[in-house]
Design an enzyme around this catalytic site. Structure first.
Site, PDB file in Angstrom:
ATOM      1  N   ASP A 155       3.793  -0.468 -14.152  1.00  0.00           N
ATOM      2  CA  ASP A 155       4.269  -1.221 -12.988  1.00  0.00           C
ATOM      3  C   ASP A 155       4.782  -2.597 -13.391  1.00  0.00           C
ATOM      4  OD1 ASP A 155       3.251   0.984 -11.757  1.00  0.00           O
ATOM      5  OD2 ASP A 155       1.614  -0.051 -10.735  1.00  0.00           O
TER       6      ASP A 155
ATOM      7  N   SER B 165       3.538  -3.778  -5.212  1.00  0.00           N
ATOM      8  CA  SER B 165       3.642  -5.176  -4.771  1.00  0.00           C
ATOM      9  C   SER B 165       2.730  -6.071  -5.605  1.00  0.00           C
ATOM     10  CB  SER B 165       3.305  -5.295  -3.280  1.00  0.00           C
ATOM     11  OG  SER B 165       2.029  -4.743  -3.008  1.00  0.00           O
TER      12      SER B 165
ATOM     13  N   GLY C  91       0.782  -1.229   0.000  1.00  0.00           N
ATOM     14  CA  GLY C  91       0.000   0.000   0.000  1.00  0.00           C
ATOM     15  C   GLY C  91       0.813   1.278   0.000  1.00  0.00           C
TER      16      GLY C  91
END
Length: 394
Positions: free
Chosen positions: A175, A130, A125
Site C-alpha cells: 500500500d 487511506s 474502510g
C-alpha cells in the site's frame, strides 16, 4: 479535477489559522489489480496509485515547537510538541502521523512547528489504503519541509513501520509503495521480497476499472487474516522440511505441493495452492497489460476471485454475489474481491460504454438481495505523492 478537494481544504486552513498555507500536497490511495495475500509470501503484486487523494495544506512555524493537525472530514484536531517523546494516543488517525514522526525524531533532524489541515476523497474502510496515503503523505511533507534526504523507498518503509508500531496493523509494504511510487497510467509490478519493481503501461483500451463497495466489513477480518497466515506458515514449514534447498516460497511448484498434501492437511494445502497460483497470475497479468491483452487480464481477475473464495476462503456472501452477478453482465471482462477479504470492494473490468448499465443492474440486484445500497467508485491510475503549486489553487 483536484480543485474539488483542494479548495475546501484551503478554506478550512484559512478559517482555522487565519493565514495562507505555504504548500499543498496530494497523497493518493491505491488499488491492487491482482496479487492478494501474497505480499507476506515472497510474491509479486500489481498495484497502482489512483485519483483519490488526501490533500494536505501546510505552513511551517519556525517560532514554535507545536504541530497542529486538523482532520477536516472528522472535525478533529491533534497538537503535539516536536521536541517531546512521541507515544501512541487514543485518536487512531493521529497515530498514523505520530508513528511516522517518532521514527524521524533523531538528533540530526531539527524540526519546528507546523500547521496542517487535511481532507480526503479516499473512501474510508473500502480497501483503498487511506491509512497508507496518510502515513506516506506526512513522511513526504516532513522530507520536503525539513530536507531530510529520504529516498522514496525509505518513505514507504517509514509508512509501513508506523502502521506496525503505532496502529498495530502488521501490513505488508504494497500500500505504502504504491502511494509513493505511483505513475499515471502505469501499474507497478513489485517484488515484495526485495522491493525491486518495474512499471508496465496500463492502456485499458476502452475499459474502465470500477469498484463496487459492498458496504459490509465482517468482524472476523482480523482473526480470519491471522488464521490464514497460520495456515500458510504451517504449509511452508512442511514444504521446506521436504525441500530444504528451495530458497523462496514462490519457487515451490504445484508438483512439490501435491507431494506433501497428505502431510500438510487439506486446509494448508488449499491456502498454499492459491498463493502459488496467484503469484504466477501476477506475472501473467503484468505481461498481458503490457501487451494490451485486456481480455486475458479480465480472465485472470476472475480466476483470482475463485481462488480467494474457495481456496483461501476470505470472501463472503455479499462479495460473491456482487462478483457472480457482475460477471453475467454484458461488457464485463473480469471481477474479483479486492483487499484482505470478508467485505469491502470488488474490482471490475468493464467496457466503458456498458458501465452505466452494469452499475444500474447490479445496484438493483444487490439492494433487492441484501437491502444495502452499494457504492461505486470509478478510478483512474495516477501519479504518486507530489506537491501541487499555486497554479492549481483558486
Amino acid at each position: 479535477m483536484h480543485e474539488q478537494l483542494i479548495n475546501p481544504t484551503l478554506e478550512k486552513f484559512r478559517a482555522e489559522f487565519k493565514e495562507e498555507p505555504e504548500h499543498i500536497f496530494l497523497s493518493p490511495g491505491r488499488i491492487n489489480i491482482i496479487g492478494e495475500h501474497v505480499d507476506y509470501s515472497d510474491g509479486f503484486v500489481l498495484p497502482a496509485a489512483i485519483d483519490k487523494y488526501i490533500c494536505f495544506a501546510v505552513r511551517k512555524l519556525p517560532q514554535t515547537n507545536l504541530c497542529t493537525i486538523i482532520a477536516k472530514d472528522l472535525a478533529q484536531e491533534y497538537t503535539f510538541d516536536v521536541t517531546t517523546e512521541i507515544k501512541p494516543v487514543r485518536q487512531m488517525w493521529a497515530n498514523y502521523i505520530l508513528g511516522v514522526f517518532s521514527q524521524l525524531q533523531k538528533p540530526e533532524n531539527q524540526f519546528y512547528g507546523m500547521e496542517i489541515v487535511f481532507s480526503s476523497t479516499i473512501p474510508m474502510g473500502s480497501g483503498l489504503s487511506s491509512s497508507a496515503a496518510l502515513e506516506c503523505g506526512f513522511a513526504y511533507i516532513l522530507n520536503e519541509l525539513f530536507d531530510l534526504q529520504l529516498s522514496k523507498k525509505e518513505i514507504a518503509v517509514i509508512g509501513q513501520k508506523s502502521e506496525h508500531t503505532f496502529a498495530g496493523v502488521q501490513c505488508g509494504i504494497m500500500d505504502q509503495f504504491a502511494s509513493v511510487f505511483g505513475k499515471e497510467n502505469k501499474v507497478i509490478m513489485l517484488d515484495c521480497h526485495t522491493l525491486e519493481h518495474q512499471y508496465f503501461d496500463a492502456d485499458l483500451k476502452g475499459y474502465n476499472l470500477l469498484l463496487f463497495d459492498s458496504c459490509v466489513k465482517h468482524t472476523h477480518l482480523t482473526s480470519g487474516y491471522n488464521e490464514r497466515r497460520k495456515d500458510v506458515e504451517h504449509g511452508k514449514k512442511v514444504l521446506w522440511e521436504k525441500f530444504p534447498d528451495v530458497e523462496k516460497f514462490r519457487d515451490f511448484t504445484t508438483t512439490m505441493l501435491n507431494s506433501v498434501k497428505e502431510e500438510m492437511g487439506n486446509v494448508s494445502y488449499k491456502r498454499c495452492l492459491y498463493l502459488l497460483n496467484e503469484i504466477k497470475r501476477v506475472e501473467m497479468a503484468a505481461k498481458a497489460i503490457s501487451e494490451g491483452n485486456i481480455e486475458y487480464v479480465g480472465t485472470l481477475l476472475t480466476e483470482t476471485h475463485a481462488g480467494l473464495s474457495t481456496e483461501f476462503e476470505v470472501s463472503c456472501n455479499e462479495l460473491d454475489f456482487l462478483v457472480n452477478n457482475t460477471l453475467q453482465q454484458e461488457g464485463v471482462l473480469g471481477a474479483r474481491i479486492m483487499g484482505g477479504g470478508f467485505g469491502g470492494c470488488s474490482i471490475n473490468l468493464i467496457q466503458e460504454d456498458k458501465a452505466e448499465e452494469v452499475i444500474k443492474n447490479i445496484s438493483k440486484k444487490y439492494l433487492e438481495s441484501f437491502n444495502i445500497q452499494m457504492k461505486v467508485y470509478q478510478v483512474k491510475i495516477s501519479d504518486g505523492i507530489k506537491e501541487y503549486t499555486n497554479e492549481y489553487i483558486i
